[in-house]
Scaffold this motif. Structure first.
Motif, short mmCIF file in Angstrom:
data_model
loop_
_atom_site.label_atom_id
_atom_site.label_comp_id
_atom_site.label_asym_id
_atom_site.label_seq_id
_atom_site.Cartn_x
_atom_site.Cartn_y
_atom_site.Cartn_z
N ILE A 158 0.84 -1.12 0.02
CA ILE A 158 0.13 0.00 0.09
C ILE A 158 0.93 1.35 0.10
CG2 ILE A 158 -1.80 1.22 1.23
CD1 ILE A 158 -2.52 -1.49 2.50
N GLU A 159 0.58 2.30 -0.98
CA GLU A 159 1.36 3.59 -0.89
C GLU A 159 0.56 4.58 -0.15
OE1 GLU A 159 3.46 4.31 -4.57
OE2 GLU A 159 4.92 3.23 -3.43
N ASP A 160 -0.80 4.54 -0.53
CA ASP A 160 -1.48 5.81 -0.13
C ASP A 160 -2.88 5.41 0.03
OD1 ASP A 160 -1.89 8.49 0.47
OD2 ASP A 160 -2.69 8.83 -1.42
N ILE A 161 -3.87 5.93 0.74
CA ILE A 161 -5.14 5.63 0.81
C ILE A 161 -5.81 7.05 0.75
CG2 ILE A 161 -7.26 4.88 1.89
CD1 ILE A 161 -5.86 2.61 3.10
N ASP A 162 -6.49 7.57 -0.21
CA ASP A 162 -7.02 8.84 -0.38
C ASP A 162 -8.49 8.50 0.02
OD1 ASP A 162 -8.33 11.12 -0.92
OD2 ASP A 162 -7.53 11.41 -3.29
N THR A 163 -8.88 9.02 1.30
CA THR A 163 -10.00 9.15 2.17
C THR A 163 -11.14 10.11 1.53
OG1 THR A 163 -9.44 10.23 4.25
CG2 THR A 163 -9.15 7.87 3.89
N THR A 164 -10.84 10.98 0.65
CA THR A 164 -11.63 12.29 0.43
C THR A 164 -12.88 11.73 0.07
OG1 THR A 164 -9.80 13.17 -0.61
CG2 THR A 164 -11.81 14.39 -1.01
N ARG A 165 -13.05 10.85 -0.92
CA ARG A 165 -14.42 10.38 -1.29
C ARG A 165 -15.44 9.37 -0.16
NH1 ARG A 165 -12.73 7.62 -7.20
NH2 ARG A 165 -11.41 9.32 -7.99
N LEU A 166 -14.38 8.73 0.67
CA LEU A 166 -15.03 8.01 1.63
C LEU A 166 -15.65 9.11 2.59
CD1 LEU A 166 -12.39 5.16 2.56
CD2 LEU A 166 -14.74 5.04 1.81
#
Lengths: 410, 410
Positions: free
Chosen positions: A116-124
């Motif tokens: 895993i490099e990154d989790i973008d949680t904006t949409r969540l």
């Protein structure tokens, strides 16, 4: 809340899991659910991939395109995520499914074993704000090539911890088919006791030593981001075991548990030169062959020669022999003979309290000696002491140590 | 090249299909393969969705979230696309899989029954330029909400034609479990003959009349974009039937085929007012209830009252009765009585040559009269004449018409 394959094996179990989610939602939590593929699905999909890439009579030598493996195998979690979202909706819990690429959870390009490099949680976060709880397909993300990537077997635990960290979750509950972490395997020692709490470091030692409750990677990630993990059963409502920072554990015992690994092998490379660089000459070829060597001991030198002994999983013994003999043939390594003992097991005591308590090794060795168990190799770390013993003594050794450290007592 | 569910039902069939792709690649073509889910998979996934959303004892009335339906069901084609790419690679054909969202194939937001809005072929073209043939998951795309959408049942044919149009393909080969389009169903008339060519318009009539070779939507799309469709068997190497522009068909026969639909019902709304607006009062409520009415006949008026007769699939008869009685109860529609005949079949002759030939109806009616078949309703279009007959005469009517128009002759 993460549900493993056996916890979502069929529609009835998915519904039971959805009820557990609803309970947390009713308690006021915003919940991100991470799901595995339905039990057996991943194996079926992997078998199809192998069959498609390597039909009977093929010469392709087991090779397959990991990008296509990922495209096929990730569908298992995709299906569960949709079904879980539907089961939640049916219970009146607003929910939607998320595939790895939709979040997105970005990974490295190592298809089949991505990190895993990154989790973008904006949409969540947007959807949480609209009142929609999230059901996330575990084990997968999207690679830099815009294609589905998977995190390798057991990757759903890792997904769950990563999402808990990215979302700043209060807790990460791992629902599985055991109801917590035990002082040892209850099938070997019936007095084994479920632990209320265990420190990350202890869990890491237990996980990598063969207690198959949590994937090692997920515990490492939990430790790094201080995610509080609760390991608990999908099939009852018992509280489970909290994996947490040692500071949260009052008066921790010197030893927390006894771990074991049944199928180990011991290899001695006898008659190697006792000079700098010889260890590299042995373990270099083994690493290149993808063999995880565990305990390493070098015996006392005599006449300029020494013996190097190490342990490894029994399954890797043929590969190891081949790698070492190739090194010998090429002249990169000189030794007199290889001695392999494939009939040993590893038994370890683990405890964060060891750091400040002397005498753990003494107590351990005395307990094993009382039962007549001979030690073949000993290795220690700050919070662990491991020994190799003849396999026939494994159960006896585990029981003796469980007794000696009084692990049945709370 | 499009392969339906029975053509990719297991790994052996996927391999057989891959060999057909290789043959075209070896002939110098760049190939885009569109695949359905493995036979039975879609039904299994749909059953799970229904079960998750509507468990036994639930009151949710069959409702489910179409977005989650799409997320679950689209996984079937995803799996096949990866397996087919692997099977091609194993044969030495460079290939990669594409999910709908990866292309992207953009659709409307009508989840579960989306329509294609646009196919951006930039990425596909790039990969073709690198020598990579494409294996595309049929039946799916991505909606304006960034979520997986599906095109509805049978949508893989539509995907295939849409990709053929977008890519400017020379031909679109639909591989299926029949080896072409026949003058009629060989199970009803053993003298039925496979057609070499058939015009789009004829195929449209045959498809919508119950010859289940191609989905109607896909033929409409092929007609609009002039995509040449070849319908052929996955299980042999016979040439199949080309569906093409009528200009490509030399000396087309007056009648190309006899189509039939076994389970029709005839409904007469007797004693309605003979005034403008009464048809709307009858067919409005039926359309709102989602019922596809087919043939419509209005009888001669007497004393200001008339009878309206129409046909519809037998399965819809209860819904139709309910809709019409509700309209009566609300006062929107007045009639004396409803008469339903659920024991009829529809038989049609289809041929683009009819446009320029008189006497087709006369020949048809004479042939049926000779066999003592009574006509219950007649309807015509430019290239088709349909009749409703008692179900017990259906096979006889088909055979009589096949003979009368000498369809067994090339």
């Amino acid at each position: 809340m993460k549900f493993g394959g056996t916890s979502v094996a069929d529609l009835d179990r998915i519904r039971a899991a959805a009820l557990k989610v609803k309970r947390e939602v009713d308690a006021g939590y915003e919940v991100a659910v991470v799901v595995s593929a339905m039990s057996g699905k991943t194996n079926e999909l992997v078998a199809w991939v192998r069959d498609a890439a390597n039909p009977p009579g093929s010469n392709s030598g087991g090779f397959y395109d990991a990008r296509e493996y990922d495209a096929v195998v990730a569908s298992g979690e995709q299906v569960t995520s949709g079904l879980m979202a539907l089961a939640l909706q049916e219970l009146g819990v607003p929910a939607r499914s998320w595939q790895g690429w939709q979040v997105p959870l970005k990974t490295t390009g190592a298809h089949g074993a991505a990190r895993i490099e990154d989790i973008d949680t904006t949409r969540l976060d947007q959807k949480f704000a609209e009142g929609l709880h999230a059901v996330i397909a575990g084990f997968q993300g999207i690679g830099p090539d815009g294609r589905i990537s998977t995190l390798g077997r057991g990757g759903s635990d890792t997904s769950a911890v990563a999402f808990a960290a990215a979302l700043g979750a209060e807790r990460c509950d791992i629902y599985t088919d055991v109801d917590g972490v035990y002082t040892t395997d209850p099938r070997v020692e019936r007095k084994a006791r479920k632990l209320d709490r265990i420190a990350y470091e202890e869990m890491l030692e237990l996980a990598s030593l063969g207690a198959k409750v949590l994937q090692t990677r997920s515990v490492e990630l939990a430790l790094r981001y201080k995610v509080r993990l609760m390991v608990r059963s999908s099939f009852n409502d018992e509280p489970g075991t909290l994996v947490c920072d040692e500071e949260e554990i009052m008066e921790s015992k010197v030893v927390s548990g006894v771990a074991f690994s049944r199928d180990e092998a011991k290899v001695t490379v006898a008659g190697v030169e006792d000079r700098p660089g010889v260890a590299a000459a042995i373990f270099g070829p083994l690493a290149e062959a993808g063999i995880n060597v565990d305990m390493i001991v070098q015996n006392i030198s005599a006449e300029g020669l020494t013996d190097m002994t190490f342990s490894l999983p029994t399954d890797d013994i043929a590969k190891a022999r081949k790698a070492l003999e190739a090194a010998q043939a090429s002249g990169a390594l000189k030794f007199r003979t290889l001695i392999a003992d494939t009939d040993v097991s590893k038994v370890s005591v683990v405890g964060i309290g060891m750091r400040s308590h002397a005498g753990v090794a003494k107590k351990m060795f005395e307990a094993l000696a009382r039962e007549g168990v001979n030690l073949k190799v000993v290795a220690t770390s700050e919070i662990k002491i491991s020994v190799l013993v003849d396999r026939k003594y494994m159960e006896l050794a585990v029981q003796a140590l469980h007794d000696a450290f009084e692990l049945e007592k709370d």
